[in-house]
Motif scaffolding. Structure first.
Motif, PDB file in Angstrom:
ATOM      1  N   LEU A  55       0.858  -1.183   0.000  1.00  9.66           N
ATOM      2  CA  LEU A  55       0.000   0.000   0.000  1.00  9.66           C
ATOM      3  C   LEU A  55       0.889   1.227   0.000  1.00  9.66           C
ATOM      4  O   LEU A  55       1.631   1.462   0.965  1.00  9.66           O
ATOM      5  CB  LEU A  55      -0.917   0.000   1.223  1.00  9.66           C
ATOM      6  CG  LEU A  55      -1.849   1.209   1.368  1.00  9.66           C
ATOM      7  CD1 LEU A  55      -2.835   1.247   0.200  1.00  9.66           C
ATOM      8  CD2 LEU A  55      -2.596   1.152   2.692  1.00  9.66           C
ATOM      9  N   GLU A  56       0.837   1.980  -1.113  1.00  6.46           N
ATOM     10  CA  GLU A  56       1.671   3.157  -1.286  1.00  6.46           C
ATOM     11  C   GLU A  56       3.142   2.795  -1.060  1.00  6.46           C
ATOM     12  O   GLU A  56       3.655   1.919  -1.735  1.00  6.46           O
ATOM     13  CB  GLU A  56       1.174   4.292  -0.384  1.00  6.46           C
ATOM     14  CG  GLU A  56      -0.247   4.738  -0.728  1.00  6.46           C
ATOM     15  CD  GLU A  56      -0.763   5.849   0.141  1.00  6.46           C
ATOM     16  OE1 GLU A  56      -0.200   6.072   1.235  1.00  6.46           O
ATOM     17  OE2 GLU A  56      -1.734   6.505  -0.279  1.00  6.46           O
ATOM     18  N   ARG A  57       3.820   3.402  -0.101  1.00  5.23           N
ATOM     19  CA  ARG A  57       5.248   3.121   0.107  1.00  5.23           C
ATOM     20  C   ARG A  57       5.511   1.948   1.048  1.00  5.23           C
ATOM     21  O   ARG A  57       6.675   1.621   1.306  1.00  5.23           O
ATOM     22  CB  ARG A  57       5.954   4.378   0.651  1.00  5.23           C
ATOM     23  CG  ARG A  57       6.064   5.526  -0.349  1.00  5.23           C
ATOM     24  CD  ARG A  57       6.777   6.708   0.272  1.00  5.23           C
ATOM     25  NE  ARG A  57       7.011   7.759  -0.685  1.00  5.23           N
ATOM     26  CZ  ARG A  57       8.089   7.871  -1.450  1.00  5.23           C
ATOM     27  NH1 ARG A  57       9.050   6.971  -1.352  1.00  5.23           N
ATOM     28  NH2 ARG A  57       8.218   8.862  -2.290  1.00  5.23           N
ATOM     29  N   TRP A  58       4.470   1.321   1.546  1.00  9.20           N
ATOM     30  CA  TRP A  58       4.630   0.263   2.540  1.00  9.20           C
ATOM     31  C   TRP A  58       4.401  -1.120   1.947  1.00  9.20           C
ATOM     32  O   TRP A  58       3.530  -1.307   1.096  1.00  9.20           O
ATOM     33  CB  TRP A  58       3.661   0.466   3.696  1.00  9.20           C
ATOM     34  CG  TRP A  58       4.013   1.612   4.590  1.00  9.20           C
ATOM     35  CD1 TRP A  58       3.562   2.899   4.504  1.00  9.20           C
ATOM     36  CD2 TRP A  58       4.908   1.571   5.706  1.00  9.20           C
ATOM     37  NE1 TRP A  58       4.122   3.669   5.498  1.00  9.20           N
ATOM     38  CE2 TRP A  58       4.952   2.882   6.255  1.00  9.20           C
ATOM     39  CE3 TRP A  58       5.671   0.565   6.304  1.00  9.20           C
ATOM     40  CZ2 TRP A  58       5.729   3.186   7.367  1.00  9.20           C
ATOM     41  CZ3 TRP A  58       6.442   0.867   7.410  1.00  9.20           C
ATOM     42  CH2 TRP A  58       6.466   2.171   7.930  1.00  9.20           C
ATOM     43  N   THR A  59       5.180  -2.100   2.422  1.00 12.33           N
ATOM     44  CA  THR A  59       4.966  -3.506   2.099  1.00 12.33           C
ATOM     45  C   THR A  59       4.937  -4.299   3.397  1.00 12.33           C
ATOM     46  O   THR A  59       5.891  -4.254   4.185  1.00 12.33           O
ATOM     47  CB  THR A  59       6.077  -4.054   1.192  1.00 12.33           C
ATOM     48  OG1 THR A  59       6.110  -3.322  -0.030  1.00 12.33           O
ATOM     49  CG2 THR A  59       5.833  -5.527   0.884  1.00 12.33           C
ATOM     50  N   TYR A  60       3.847  -5.024   3.626  1.00 14.77           N
ATOM     51  CA  TYR A  60       3.693  -5.845   4.823  1.00 14.77           C
ATOM     52  C   TYR A  60       3.722  -7.315   4.401  1.00 14.77           C
ATOM     53  O   TYR A  60       3.123  -7.696   3.396  1.00 14.77           O
ATOM     54  CB  TYR A  60       2.376  -5.533   5.525  1.00 14.77           C
ATOM     55  CG  TYR A  60       2.188  -4.073   5.856  1.00 14.77           C
ATOM     56  CD1 TYR A  60       2.732  -3.533   7.019  1.00 14.77           C
ATOM     57  CD2 TYR A  60       1.486  -3.226   4.992  1.00 14.77           C
ATOM     58  CE1 TYR A  60       2.571  -2.192   7.323  1.00 14.77           C
ATOM     59  CE2 TYR A  60       1.327  -1.890   5.293  1.00 14.77           C
ATOM     60  CZ  TYR A  60       1.871  -1.376   6.450  1.00 14.77           C
ATOM     61  OH  TYR A  60       1.723  -0.041   6.746  1.00 14.77           O
ATOM     62  N   LYS A  61       4.401  -8.136   5.206  1.00 10.40           N
ATOM     63  CA  LYS A  61       4.579  -9.529   4.804  1.00 10.40           C
ATOM     64  C   LYS A  61       4.553 -10.446   6.018  1.00 10.40           C
ATOM     65  O   LYS A  61       5.116 -10.128   7.069  1.00 10.40           O
ATOM     66  CB  LYS A  61       5.913  -9.684   4.069  1.00 10.40           C
ATOM     67  CG  LYS A  61       6.165 -11.053   3.465  1.00 10.40           C
ATOM     68  CD  LYS A  61       7.469 -11.041   2.679  1.00 10.40           C
ATOM     69  CE  LYS A  61       7.778 -12.388   2.069  1.00 10.40           C
ATOM     70  NZ  LYS A  61       9.067 -12.369   1.322  1.00 10.40           N
ATOM     71  N   LEU A  62       3.895 -11.595   5.866  1.00  7.22           N
ATOM     72  CA  LEU A  62       3.875 -12.629   6.894  1.00  7.22           C
ATOM     73  C   LEU A  62       4.220 -13.958   6.240  1.00  7.22           C
ATOM     74  O   LEU A  62       3.620 -14.342   5.233  1.00  7.22           O
ATOM     75  CB  LEU A  62       2.500 -12.719   7.558  1.00  7.22           C
ATOM     76  CG  LEU A  62       2.311 -13.864   8.556  1.00  7.22           C
ATOM     77  CD1 LEU A  62       3.214 -13.667   9.782  1.00  7.22           C
ATOM     78  CD2 LEU A  62       0.855 -13.987   8.981  1.00  7.22           C
TER      79      LEU A  62
END
Length: 267
Positions: free
Chosen positions: A64-71
């Protein structure tokens, strides 16, 4: 440019890695990507008996926009000497209240430790095609430490990634540090990790590359890690990615050999 781990739980597990690269973009509306892989590695880790690891990591990734979240949550099958923990190597449990028997060899299977991360694209210059990412990572003790499938600790890591694209070639480097939490099973110490490499775009679909990655020793009974990885990445279409790698261990803390494949799809 985002640096990702294609077929392993990367720094957390030391199973073997391949990096893939995609053109830098901002996912303003949010992008959800699900992936899975299969990894195999084998090595003596400074001993006389082989340890083999088969891993099936499942990954959920959201941009999302400049963020990357990962699990990433892996299923593991580990066969070899009982004084081995994935991602750590040979360990020392002297003075710990909960001790595994380190004699003989064992075969254990089940969930491994999970890794959650958040990456922020701190800077990217489209004209110069260079950028900088900052990542925070938490390893959660979802693996059964009594079976040697995890450390039993919650660990926090920080990492910075820099990259530069020169026509079809991208060079990259990363530097990180992990703060290990308390474990009742193994003795752990904080450690730095590093990586350098390059990726070359062969076509709009395919790229290949190599990386050299390492980490300091994290257990009194273990050794430093150092690995050379050759990787291939394919963007089958806008939604689908496939990766494969082969890894060669260059230090006692790394497997002698590792191979893996993974795929992901955006929804």
């Amino acid at each position: 440019m985002k640096k990702g781990w294609a077929a392993r739980c990367a720094v957390a597990f030391g199973i073997g890695a391949a990096s893939f690269f995609a053109s830098s973009s901002v996912a303003a509306d949010g992008e959800l990507r699900l992936g899975a892989g299969a990894d195999y590695s084998r090595g003596t880790y400074g001993g006389s008996t082989d340890t083999t690891i088969f891993a099936v990591p499942v990954t959920v990734r959201y941009e999302l926009e400049r963020w990357t979240y990962k699990l990433t949550v892996p299923y593991l099958e580990v066969s070899g000497p009982a004084d081995f923990v994935p991602g750590v190597g040979r360990v020392d449990n002297s003075g710990k209240p909960k001790r595994r028997s380190f004699s003989g060899t064992t075969t254990e299977s089940g969930l491994g430790d999970s890794v959650a991360s958040a990456t922020y694209n701190a800077w990217y210059d489209r004209g110069l095609e260079r950028g900088l990412d900052l990542t925070g990572r938490v390893k959660l003790p979802s693996g059964d430490a009594g079976k040697g499938l995890g450390t039993g600790s919650t660990d926090v890591g920080l990492q910075v990634d820099a990259y530069q694209t020169l026509e079809r070639l991208t060079v990259f480097a990363d530097l990180g540090y992990t703060f290990f939490g308390r474990s009742d099973y193994v003795e752990l110490r904080n450690a730095a990790n590093y990586g350098v490499g390059a990726s070359r775009k062969l076509s709009d679909m395919d790229s290949v590359g190599a990386s050299l990655d390492g980490r300091e020793r994290v257990s009194p009974g273990g050794s430093p890690q150092r690995e050379l990885t050759l990787f291939w990445n394919r963007r089958a279409d806008r939604l689908t990615r496939v990766q494969a790698y082969v890894l060669f261990g260059l230090a006692n803390g790394s497997p002698d050999i590792g191979v893996g494949v993974s795929g992901s799809r955006m929804f």
